[in-house]
Write a protein that holds these residues in place. Structure first.
Motif, PDB file in Angstrom:
ATOM      1  N   TYR D  11      -5.635   7.229  -0.192  1.00  0.00           N
ATOM      2  CA  TYR D  11      -4.448   6.735  -0.867  1.00  0.00           C
ATOM      3  C   TYR D  11      -4.356   5.228  -0.783  1.00  0.00           C
ATOM      4  O   TYR D  11      -4.602   4.631   0.253  1.00  0.00           O
ATOM      5  CB  TYR D  11      -3.188   7.315  -0.216  1.00  0.00           C
ATOM      6  CG  TYR D  11      -1.942   6.581  -0.637  1.00  0.00           C
ATOM      7  CD1 TYR D  11      -1.398   6.768  -1.895  1.00  0.00           C
ATOM      8  CD2 TYR D  11      -1.326   5.655   0.214  1.00  0.00           C
ATOM      9  CE1 TYR D  11      -0.277   6.067  -2.294  1.00  0.00           C
ATOM     10  CE2 TYR D  11      -0.202   4.954  -0.176  1.00  0.00           C
ATOM     11  CZ  TYR D  11       0.315   5.168  -1.440  1.00  0.00           C
ATOM     12  OH  TYR D  11       1.429   4.468  -1.834  1.00  0.00           O
ATOM     13  N   SER D  12      -4.036   4.610  -1.883  1.00  0.00           N
ATOM     14  CA  SER D  12      -3.550   3.231  -1.818  1.00  0.00           C
ATOM     15  C   SER D  12      -2.624   3.004  -2.997  1.00  0.00           C
ATOM     16  O   SER D  12      -2.874   3.471  -4.108  1.00  0.00           O
ATOM     17  CB  SER D  12      -4.708   2.227  -1.805  1.00  0.00           C
ATOM     18  OG  SER D  12      -5.135   1.970  -3.101  1.00  0.00           O
ATOM     19  N   LEU D  13      -1.542   2.318  -2.724  1.00  0.00           N
ATOM     20  CA  LEU D  13      -0.522   2.088  -3.752  1.00  0.00           C
ATOM     21  C   LEU D  13      -1.125   1.393  -4.965  1.00  0.00           C
ATOM     22  O   LEU D  13      -1.831   0.402  -4.828  1.00  0.00           O
ATOM     23  CB  LEU D  13       0.596   1.218  -3.162  1.00  0.00           C
ATOM     24  CG  LEU D  13       1.725   0.788  -4.108  1.00  0.00           C
ATOM     25  CD1 LEU D  13       2.466   1.983  -4.672  1.00  0.00           C
ATOM     26  CD2 LEU D  13       2.699  -0.132  -3.379  1.00  0.00           C
ATOM     27  N   ASN D  14      -0.851   1.928  -6.141  1.00  0.00           N
ATOM     28  CA  ASN D  14      -1.279   1.288  -7.385  1.00  0.00           C
ATOM     29  C   ASN D  14      -0.021   0.842  -8.140  1.00  0.00           C
ATOM     30  O   ASN D  14       0.614   1.639  -8.836  1.00  0.00           O
ATOM     31  CB  ASN D  14      -2.108   2.278  -8.208  1.00  0.00           C
ATOM     32  CG  ASN D  14      -2.691   1.620  -9.447  1.00  0.00           C
ATOM     33  OD1 ASN D  14      -2.030   0.794 -10.085  1.00  0.00           O
ATOM     34  ND2 ASN D  14      -3.913   1.978  -9.795  1.00  0.00           N
ATOM     35  N   SER D  15       0.307  -0.431  -7.987  1.00  0.00           N
ATOM     36  CA  SER D  15       1.573  -0.948  -8.524  1.00  0.00           C
ATOM     37  C   SER D  15       1.651  -0.818 -10.038  1.00  0.00           C
ATOM     38  O   SER D  15       2.724  -0.567 -10.595  1.00  0.00           O
ATOM     39  CB  SER D  15       1.752  -2.421  -8.127  1.00  0.00           C
ATOM     40  OG  SER D  15       1.714  -2.568  -6.737  1.00  0.00           O
ATOM     41  N   LYS D  16       0.512  -1.002 -10.700  1.00  0.00           N
ATOM     42  CA  LYS D  16       0.496  -0.900 -12.163  1.00  0.00           C
ATOM     43  C   LYS D  16       0.900   0.502 -12.612  1.00  0.00           C
ATOM     44  O   LYS D  16       1.681   0.656 -13.562  1.00  0.00           O
ATOM     45  CB  LYS D  16      -0.919  -1.250 -12.650  1.00  0.00           C
ATOM     46  CG  LYS D  16      -1.151  -1.141 -14.132  1.00  0.00           C
ATOM     47  CD  LYS D  16      -0.689  -2.382 -14.864  1.00  0.00           C
ATOM     48  CE  LYS D  16      -1.191  -2.421 -16.310  1.00  0.00           C
ATOM     49  NZ  LYS D  16      -0.855  -1.221 -17.080  1.00  0.00           N
ATOM     50  N   LYS D  17       0.383   1.528 -11.934  1.00  0.00           N
ATOM     51  CA  LYS D  17       0.714   2.904 -12.313  1.00  0.00           C
ATOM     52  C   LYS D  17       2.198   3.201 -12.111  1.00  0.00           C
ATOM     53  O   LYS D  17       2.820   3.898 -12.913  1.00  0.00           O
ATOM     54  CB  LYS D  17      -0.108   3.891 -11.479  1.00  0.00           C
ATOM     55  CG  LYS D  17      -1.518   4.096 -12.010  1.00  0.00           C
ATOM     56  CD  LYS D  17      -2.186   5.287 -11.335  1.00  0.00           C
ATOM     57  CE  LYS D  17      -3.625   5.435 -11.810  1.00  0.00           C
ATOM     58  NZ  LYS D  17      -4.366   6.434 -11.008  1.00  0.00           N
ATOM     59  N   VAL D  18       2.768   2.685 -11.023  1.00  0.00           N
ATOM     60  CA  VAL D  18       4.196   2.897 -10.760  1.00  0.00           C
ATOM     61  C   VAL D  18       5.030   2.202 -11.838  1.00  0.00           C
ATOM     62  O   VAL D  18       5.996   2.772 -12.361  1.00  0.00           O
ATOM     63  CB  VAL D  18       4.580   2.395  -9.346  1.00  0.00           C
ATOM     64  CG1 VAL D  18       6.079   2.511  -9.109  1.00  0.00           C
ATOM     65  CG2 VAL D  18       3.817   3.161  -8.267  1.00  0.00           C
ATOM     66  N   ALA D  19       4.618   0.992 -12.208  1.00  0.00           N
ATOM     67  CA  ALA D  19       5.333   0.249 -13.263  1.00  0.00           C
ATOM     68  C   ALA D  19       5.251   0.990 -14.595  1.00  0.00           C
ATOM     69  O   ALA D  19       6.259   1.151 -15.302  1.00  0.00           O
ATOM     70  CB  ALA D  19       4.745  -1.166 -13.394  1.00  0.00           C
ATOM     71  N   ALA D  21       4.695   4.195 -15.088  1.00  0.00           N
ATOM     72  CA  ALA D  21       5.449   5.455 -15.019  1.00  0.00           C
ATOM     73  C   ALA D  21       6.945   5.205 -15.209  1.00  0.00           C
ATOM     74  O   ALA D  21       7.641   6.001 -15.852  1.00  0.00           O
ATOM     75  CB  ALA D  21       5.188   6.147 -13.684  1.00  0.00           C
ATOM     76  N   ARG D  67       9.446  -4.063  -7.995  1.00  0.00           N
ATOM     77  CA  ARG D  67       9.059  -2.843  -7.295  1.00  0.00           C
ATOM     78  C   ARG D  67      10.272  -1.992  -6.874  1.00  0.00           C
ATOM     79  O   ARG D  67      10.286  -0.774  -7.091  1.00  0.00           O
ATOM     80  CB  ARG D  67       8.267  -3.226  -6.049  1.00  0.00           C
ATOM     81  CG  ARG D  67       7.337  -2.169  -5.548  1.00  0.00           C
ATOM     82  CD  ARG D  67       6.770  -2.542  -4.180  1.00  0.00           C
ATOM     83  NE  ARG D  67       5.964  -3.750  -4.145  1.00  0.00           N
ATOM     84  CZ  ARG D  67       4.699  -3.837  -4.545  1.00  0.00           C
ATOM     85  NH1 ARG D  67       4.105  -2.759  -5.051  1.00  0.00           N
ATOM     86  NH2 ARG D  67       4.016  -4.962  -4.459  1.00  0.00           N
ATOM     87  N   ASN D  71      11.100   1.900  -7.991  1.00  0.00           N
ATOM     88  CA  ASN D  71      11.230   2.999  -7.036  1.00  0.00           C
ATOM     89  C   ASN D  71      12.567   3.726  -7.189  1.00  0.00           C
ATOM     90  O   ASN D  71      12.620   4.954  -7.141  1.00  0.00           O
ATOM     91  CB  ASN D  71      11.067   2.480  -5.602  1.00  0.00           C
ATOM     92  CG  ASN D  71       9.655   2.010  -5.323  1.00  0.00           C
ATOM     93  OD1 ASN D  71       8.715   2.398  -6.026  1.00  0.00           O
ATOM     94  ND2 ASN D  71       9.478   1.173  -4.315  1.00  0.00           N
TER      95      ASN D  71
END
Lengths: 189, 189, 189, 189
Positions: D11-19, D21, D67, D71
């Motif tokens: 696992y590692s946070l993928n900021s682009k994917k969260v943005a 989504a 971010r 969230n």
């Protein structure tokens, strides 16, 4: 006002059920009143050497009787459970199941608990959340299976709130012992 | 629109002056950028062993460039100064000059600083506020003369905010190193 | 424990004095319990048509009996007074005496009041702070002389908190009328 | 460092994917950038008559690039969806699906959004949340099917944050026009 089908009562909040569910779900997730009370004792015995476990348990129970606290506890536990069941939006699933440090919604819910007893609880919350003593160490142990991303912060927040409650009440006791005109129980909630 | 006397300019916020006053008053109250940066290093070196004092100082300066931070710092220092000068309403004078544990407005101002970088700073703030490492021990020493009821919480909050800022930025660096499509500087403030 | 000079008692918080000072200073600044209660009635009569001014006044008084509320009220009024006396650091003096929209510490103190009764008060606070009905219009009138930069937000926050308190209590009354097992007064503070 | 199965990346946070989504889920739940921007225009046109829809859309997009905002948006929409699917703990299901006024966790998430741009957004949030203009009226219409208990507060909070962002930036523009030594983009985020 719309008509209701015969077999369905109209919705109305049942505070007792929400309170009972809060206690039940904390237990189901493996957290006892005693474990939270031990955190409180750890935080407060330096200031009140005569403080007993019974008093700590009582104060934890009083914190858990507040509506805002119950709502935050249930919502946090719910998100932990859904993460275990892998029922979340993938990006959220990833962050919650891995307890991503930059997620932060767990701290936000914890803070809504601490806030109920005022700003003096901020410090105690941060302290136990960083050091993870007692039950918090177990809740934070990622190797044990259950997802407790929200629960560890929530338990720390309940302990910090109970500590604030004790600090407010001890002040009232001191003032009563000095024979000062007291303000009744309302100031200390 | 009312007329203005010739020798008095109409009011308009001068952000540069507020920023300069913030830096100047921190210095006047005996707090250096290096001391705040040392708190940041203490909080973050566990997670980023390669973190340097230069980076910590830079992040403290960036935190201090935010308007909300400046407003909270100046307001808190102001109340400390007025308590020293004994210019406050007697009941407030008593609470602030004795750093009354149940006062709590110092924590509220500190929290408005931490909030600017999001909830992940809550824990770091509580931790340093409880342990009082480095400069915070001196600021909290009641025998030394000046009233720092607000200042110690404010300095802890600036250090906690700089720590949050570093955590956000280090994540961006990691993602850039992995060649991921990055989001630009805005996400990390 | 250091010795105390004979004519000076050691400091200890006197909650009654803080409570009395809060009421006294609100009155000195020209705000009556009735005016705050009128804001509460305005906010709540839509939901509880039978709500009386007596109930609103009672709830305002209960909000003002909380320690955090008193600390925020006194601190805010203090800063207003010092701004009138032009005793503040010049940059702060400018922002507070002109009610600078980007200052924001007034909203932070107001929020610490609203928070005591939970998040359901956020909306009511924002609403009255924007529309400035009743007493808030007068407090916000810059042509009248006194500086009320903090006071108008504080009065709005007390009214919003009293509204939250009423909402929590009305729910308990409803549940008692339905003959449900009730939770005692603690849940509603 | 534990070994990872071959077919599963650590696992590692993928900021682009969260943005991504966040934007995608707002759209899926029927909220457009334009609708949020209209709320911003409504809130700000009184102060900046020359403000355009393009500027409002740009500021909404900048808020959504943070971010903490992402969230909170994802977590809130997630709880709305799960309430629609009736997958929640019964007591929570009841409160969220009926938008219980005493629940309050929706306001808490909304507040974590507003906080990112400081306390000056509190008022705007409360105002739109009370009046429910534009898109908020539709989101709040219980007869339409989807559960938007969290979404309406979240959309109001994004609009309030964009309004704060505009207020901070317009100040910088004014200072630049006056030829004052400016502070660069950091102060205004």
């Amino acid at each position: 006002m719309e008509q209701q089908p015969k077999d369905k009562l109209p919705y109305s909040l049942n505070s007792k059920k929400v309170a009972d569910a809060t206690r039940m779900w904390l237990q189901k997730r493996g957290v006892t009143m005693e474990e939270i009370a031990e955190l409180v004792l750890l935080l407060q015995k330096k200031y009140y050497p005569e403080l007993t476990m019974e008093e700590c348990i009582h104060n934890v129970e009083q914190v858990l009787s507040k509506r805002e606290v119950q709502n935050a506890v249930l919502t946090g536990i719910q998100l932990d459970i859904l993460a275990e069941q892998e029922l979340l939006i993938p990006e959220l699933q990833d962050m919650i199941s891995h307890d991503e440090g930059l997620y932060g919604v767990d701290e936000i819910l914890a803070f809504s608990i601490v806030n109920v007893y005022g700003s003096i609880g901020f410090t105690n919350y941060g302290y136990v959340d960083k050091l993870k003593p007692g039950v918090l160490e177990r809740l934070n142990d990622k190797s044990l299976g259950p997802c407790n991303t929200f629960l560890d912060d929530i338990v720390g927040a309940v302990a910090a709130s109970a500590s604030s409650r004790i600090a407010h009440r001890k002040q009232t006791e001191r003032e009563q012992e000095r024979g000062e005109d007291t303000l009744g129980p309302d100031i200390v909630r």
